[in-house]
Design an enzyme around this catalytic site. Structure first.
Site, mmCIF file in Angstrom:
data_model
loop_
_atom_site.group_PDB
_atom_site.id
_atom_site.type_symbol
_atom_site.label_atom_id
_atom_site.label_comp_id
_atom_site.label_asym_id
_atom_site.label_seq_id
_atom_site.Cartn_x
_atom_site.Cartn_y
_atom_site.Cartn_z
ATOM 1 N N ARG A 257 0.829 -1.222 0.000
ATOM 2 C CA ARG A 257 0.000 0.000 0.000
ATOM 3 C C ARG A 257 0.859 1.266 0.000
ATOM 4 O O ARG A 257 0.589 2.199 -0.767
ATOM 5 C CB ARG A 257 -0.963 -0.026 1.178
ATOM 6 C CG ARG A 257 -2.114 -1.006 0.995
ATOM 7 C CD ARG A 257 -3.042 -1.015 2.201
ATOM 8 N NE ARG A 257 -2.343 -1.451 3.404
ATOM 9 C CZ ARG A 257 -2.821 -1.287 4.632
ATOM 10 N NH1 ARG A 257 -3.977 -0.673 4.819
ATOM 11 N NH2 ARG A 257 -2.146 -1.718 5.668
ATOM 12 N N ASN B 18 -6.621 -2.309 2.037
ATOM 13 C CA ASN B 18 -6.733 -3.761 2.167
ATOM 14 C C ASN B 18 -8.199 -4.148 2.217
ATOM 15 O O ASN B 18 -9.023 -3.461 2.821
ATOM 16 C CB ASN B 18 -6.073 -4.247 3.463
ATOM 17 C CG ASN B 18 -4.561 -4.299 3.351
ATOM 18 O OD1 ASN B 18 -4.015 -4.356 2.252
ATOM 19 N ND2 ASN B 18 -3.885 -4.281 4.479
#
Length: 756
Positions: free
Chosen positions: A19, A37
């Protein structure tokens, strides 16, 4: 014009700085949107921008991908632009779109180790738990998915102000949004106690622990996935004391080293093997010893290979640095037959009397993960035990399952699995499930993965052996989920495992191992199987010999020798060999006569096991007369064969049988004429030649080789040297032994699902 795309990425994309990586390339490319997520442990990305911005984003996605990340599937759909003014990392969601790989544990990276060794970095100098987005524990500390700090055992260690700044700084490549980070101010703490609970206070407990080890004390050391037992590898008295305490008279101990250079002082390391040693997975690798061997002969008695692995945490590195030789025995922290300890309470109760001191930390180990073990046999990388670094990375298979399934594997060296779609998630190495605690570990691991992937199984698969405790667990799970219970023949599962691991669904397999329950009720273990996923045919097998007394035959190899000799010699001739070679039987001559009397009655089970052939040869050559650990006679026979030359031996094939009794006629004929190295090498090589010669009778396009004996270098060499150009395929992502059985069990299911 503004374009918008929703992207779902699966693979190893959580716990590897993915990320933060997406955040950085989004800002580099100028796109707006978010990354987060999802509950299935996949990652969702929404980007919007000009055609140029979007193109740049996708280019950077592939060009600058973090090295631990693995992209398996990318789903992209065009969507409507929204009112985004920036690109942000959003809080994790619980919605499951596409499943993704749960991240395994990674060895400490070079950058983190440099920080640990840098006196100018006060927060992380000699800090035993340093990690970043690219390294450190993952699966071993996860309670649930997704991989966020609050879902791990790091949730009890709030970030200090310094770590918070790193965590929220998008320019900090290694620590921005990295869930497992910490430092001396906020992370786990080390403790050192006697096994009786007497706390040792010191500013540098690692130095104190090193001093204790140098003085000959034995320590339990808490790592990532469980406790190790640490001891000097250079002191005979210490090792013998450890063997006596652990009741492990001969089983080899693994050696952890601080560097490749240290390893090369004691073992041969090829370029290929060095790559494996240095990999983020950092498995134990069985390496051939140098001669003369300078470590204690009690580390791995009677073997020509040593289990070596590099440190994989800062704690290990720092502890090894206190030892002059820069190496230590680091063996599993358990007692025989029980799982490795993962808590201090377990050590205090079960390892009392084994270890003197406990060096531990206060971060909980959630999922026990043993060290992985591999070896190179005849140029092939073969997995022995699949644990830390590899598990629970899923295995994609060349079939699609219609329904979720559970496979409980075999009984010994167990690993279970769940399967769905075209994926199989193998559990980490579990152990021998004839022990209740280990059986519970298998059940807990399977339930963890079912929960992580939000699955309810429709089928539960077990081995055909009705006596297995794992079969009992399968019955329990089938009842719990109202699922169908199916049982699969052991050696069929072995060859399917090798096939689907390599993308195939049919062929001819050579299944060679100890004992597995056969379709005719006898003990199979040396089988040629023609198969597809719909059916199989046992075309040939090793010669059947009497199998009287069950597991006693594995523990006392002399019993198997007598049973083989009963096929070719008279009672008096066998008695003469027994006395001349001083064979070891638990009840001596009385036992020998009882065995021979039973063979006359023709009322006994039979076996075609290759493992029992190797045991009997080891007994005849006086290499091993009493088995103290699984596979000991065969491993010692393989070690003796090192450097041997090929002699004249042909093992005949008569009808459907490979006549292994010929080996023992030959052993009697050549005894005293040739070196034991040449004899041991020839027997194993010619077994391989006979197996492939038999398999080729089916005119296969390729031959799959699996089972515990498939890792034997000389048998595998005999197979590969005589394959006549036919491709020889071995498992690559799972063990060839029983640790890979669950993969084959899942593969078997595909053709019967219409009946569910």
């Amino acid at each position: 014009m503004i374009y918008a795309y929703r992207i779902i990425v699966s693979g190893i994309v959580q716990g590897v700085g993915f990320r933060p990586f997406i955040y950085r390339i989004a800002h580099k490319s100028g796109v707006k949107g978010y990354v987060k997520n999802l509950g299935g442990s996949e990652v969702e990305i929404l980007i919007q921008g000009s055609n140029e911005n979007v193109s740049k984003f996708f280019s950077l996605l592939f060009q600058e991908l973090p090295y631990p990340a693995r992209l398996e599937n990318i789903y992209v759909e065009e969507t409507q632009p929204s009112d985004f003014s920036d690109f942000i990392i959003m809080k994790s969601d619980k919605i499951i779109s596409k499943p993704s790989v749960i991240p395994p544990d990674f060895a400490v990276c070079d950058e983190c180790l440099r920080e640990v060794l840098d006196p100018k970095n006060p927060r992380r100098y000699r800090y035993a738990f340093n990690s970043c987005a690219y390294c450190g524990p993952r699966f071993s500390m996860m309670y649930r998915v997704p991989y966020d700090r609050e879902n791990t055992s790091m949730n009890t260690f709030p970030l200090c102000e310094h770590c918070k700044r790193e965590y929220y700084d998008p320019n900090d490549i290694r620590r921005f949004d990295a869930q497992g980070i910490s430092c001396k101010l906020c992370g786990p703490k080390l403790y050192l106690e006697s096994v009786n609970g007497e706390r040792i206070e010191d500013e540098d407990l690692i130095r104190v622990a090193g001093k204790l080890l140098k003085e000959g004390y034995i320590l339990a050391v808490k790592g990532i996935g469980g406790f190790h037992i640490a001891a000097l590898a250079t002191d005979d008295d210490t090792i013998l004391r450890l063997r006596e305490r652990k009741r492990r008279p001969n089983q080899p101990f693994a050696i952890m080293v601080q560097s490749i250079e240290v390893a090369k002082k004691y073992v041969h390391v090829s370029e290929f093997e060095e790559t494996i040693l240095r990999s983020p997975e950092r498995p134990i690798i069985l390496l051939k010893k140098r001669e003369p061997y300078e470590l204690s002969k009690y580390v791995s008695p009677g073997l020509d290979r040593e289990g070596i692995f590099l440190f994989y945490t800062p704690l290990h590195y720092l502890l090894l640095d206190e030892i002059p030789e820069k190496l230590l025995i680091m063996t599993s922290g358990n007692i025989h037959g029980f799982p490795m300890c993962r808590s201090e309470d377990c050590v205090r109760s079960k390892l009392r009397g084994v270890v003197d001191f406990i060096l531990y930390h206060d971060r909980e180990i959630v999922n026990r993960v043993d060290d992985s073990v591999v070896r190179v046999s005849n140029g092939r990388l073969m997995m022995i035990r699949r644990g830390r670094g590899y598990a629970p990375h899923w295995i994609k298979i060349p079939i699609k399952l219609k329904n979720p399934v559970i496979a409980v594997g075999a009984e010994l060296q167990n690993a279970g699995a769940i399967g769905f779609d075209d994926k199989v998630i193998m559990t980490q190495y579990i152990g021998d499930t004839d022990n209740y605690e280990t059986l519970r570990e298998l059940e807990d691991s399977l339930m963890f993965f079912l929960s992580a992937y939000n699955l309810r199984p429709k089928i539960v698969i077990a081995d055909k052996n009705p006596a297995y405790q794992s079969t009992y667990l399968a019955e329990k799970l089938a009842d719990k989920f109202s699922a169908r219970l199916i049982q699969v023949q052991h050696h069929y599962a072995h060859v399917i495992s090798a096939a689907i691991d390599n993308g195939y669904t049919e062929g001819v397999g050579i299944a060679i191992d100890g004992i597995g329950y056969g379709d005719d009720g006898n003990g199979w273990g040396g089988e040629i199987i023609q198969f597809n996923l719909n059916e199989y045919k046992r075309t040939h097998h090793l010669e059947y010999v009497p199998y009287i007394g069950g597991d006693l035959n594995a523990i006392y190899p002399g019993r198997m020798l007598i049973l083989f000799l009963s096929k070719i010699l008279s009672k008096d001739e066998i008695l003469e060999i027994y006395k001349r070679k001083n064979l070891f039987l638990k009840n001596g001559e009385k036992e020998l006569k009882a065995l021979l009397n039973i063979t006359k009655e023709k009322k006994y089970l039979k076996t075609s096991s290759l493992g029992r052939v190797l045991d009997a040869v080891a007994a005849y050559l006086n290499i091993c007369n009493y088995r103290t650990y699984e596979g000991e006679p065969a491993m010692k026979l393989e070690a003796v064969a090192r450097g041997g030359k090929l002699l004249d031996l042909e093992i005949p094939i008569v009808n459907e049988e490979i006549k292994t009794s010929k080996i023992f006629q030959w052993l009697i004929e050549v005894e005293g004429k040739y070196s034991i190295n040449d004899i041991a090498f020839t027997v194993q090589y010619e077994l391989g030649r006979a197996l492939i010669k038999t398999a080729l009778k089916s005119n296969p396009k390729r031959v799959f080789v699996s089972g515990g004996a498939a890792v034997n270098e000389y048998i595998l060499k005999g197979i590969m040297d005589n394959s006549e150009g036919i491709e020889i395929i071995t498992p690559k992502r799972v063990p060839a032994g029983d640790g890979g059985i669950a993969l084959g069990q899942v593969g078997f299911i595909s053709f019967i699902e219409d009946g569910v």
